[in-house]
Enzyme design. Structure first.
Site: not given
Length: 286
Positions: A23, A86, A163, A214, A224-225
């Site tokens: 990422n 993020c 998010n 994403e 990660g999130s």
């Protein structure tokens, strides 16, 4: 990208290229001179042929004068939109700041809120992404409903981690055509701010396999999130406990949903450092 002061020559505006399990990020340190970012600039830098390429652009700024935080982080997606959180970029920057300062624990601020990061040993970095948002209006969804099982085919779970996320649990995440599946749900009308989309299956006790679409980016090797949201969704559904291993296309993250928030631990990589040229910045209108 134009410095708002004359302290930096735009010909030598530095950046770092980093990734967390594939990422990837462009990180710009603006603590010495505040930077003005536009959607067009973010898109230009994100282009993998005409620019540098990234999943997210992260800006390191000074924390507010009334805060004891070590730094403030701002994130942009590849399409130029912003994101409050993020996780992998936060881990990468935390590792950079740990190495820079010699500290073993950091206090970072983001539009998501205050985040804590720490040295986890063996080259790993841990970040507390904060408590998950489980109410429909916090994620946010378009209308009031049970976030554990949305009225969408497959009964996905909605979670906010600064998010929005939509997590599907399937028999085999590797056979789903994510390039078609992801955009279909990113723009679902239940998500007014669009959503990140995860597909996951149970590998074994407290062990998940996950793939990610994403919002504003597309398919990524890790998120990660999204990993935090998937771990929370799995625990809420009773599929796992609150401490899980998640295998992504780019590697493995360990997620621990504790009382103080969702902790994420994994590897980071600082690939290279360089500077944007005047010619490139001028091509972006700067």
């Amino acid at each position: 990208m134009r410095p708002m002061t004359s302290q930096r020559d735009p010909q030598m505006l530095p950046f770092m290229k980093m990734h967390g399990l594939g990422n990837d990020f462009v990180v710009v340190d603006s603590r010495a001179a505040q930077l003005e970012i536009t959607t067009a600039m973010a898109r230009g830098i994100a282009h993998r042929r005409f620019g540098l390429g990234f999943d997210q652009l992260a800006i390191i700024s000074n924390a507010r004068p009334d805060s004891d935080a070590d730094a403030h982080l701002t994130f942009y997606n590849a399409d130029g939109s912003t994101s409050a959180a993020c996780g992998n970029a936060t881990r990468c920057i935390a590792r950079h700041l740990i190495d820079e300062t010699g500290k073993t624990a950091l206090h970072l601020t983001t539009d998501r809120g205050d985040l804590r990061a720490q040295e986890a040993g063996h080259g790993l970095t841990a970040v507390n992404m904060g408590p998950p948002q489980l109410d429909w209006n916090e994620i946010p969804l378009a209308e009031e409903m049970d976030t554990l099982e949305l009225p969408i085919e497959g009964g996905p779970t909605a979670t906010g981690m600064g998010n929005p996320h939509c997590t599907f649990f399937v028999e085999d995440a590797d056979v789903i055509p994510l390039e078609e599946f992801g955009p279909r749900y990113e723009h679902h009308p239940l998500y007014p701010q669009r959503t990140n989309v995860q597909i996951a299956h149970l590998v074994g006790p407290d062990h998940l396999r996950m793939r990610v679409w994403e919002r504003g980016v597309g398919i990524t090797l890790a998120s990660g999130s999204s990993s935090c949201a998937t771990a929370v969704a799995a625990a809420r559904k009773g599929l796992t406990g609150r401490k899980v291993r998640i295998d992504l296309d780019g590697g493995t993250l360990w997620i621990d949903w504790r009382e103080d928030g969702v902790w994420m631990t994994g590897e980071t990589m600082h690939v290279a450092s360089g500077s944007f040229t005047r010619q490139f910045l001028e091509s972006l209108g700067q």
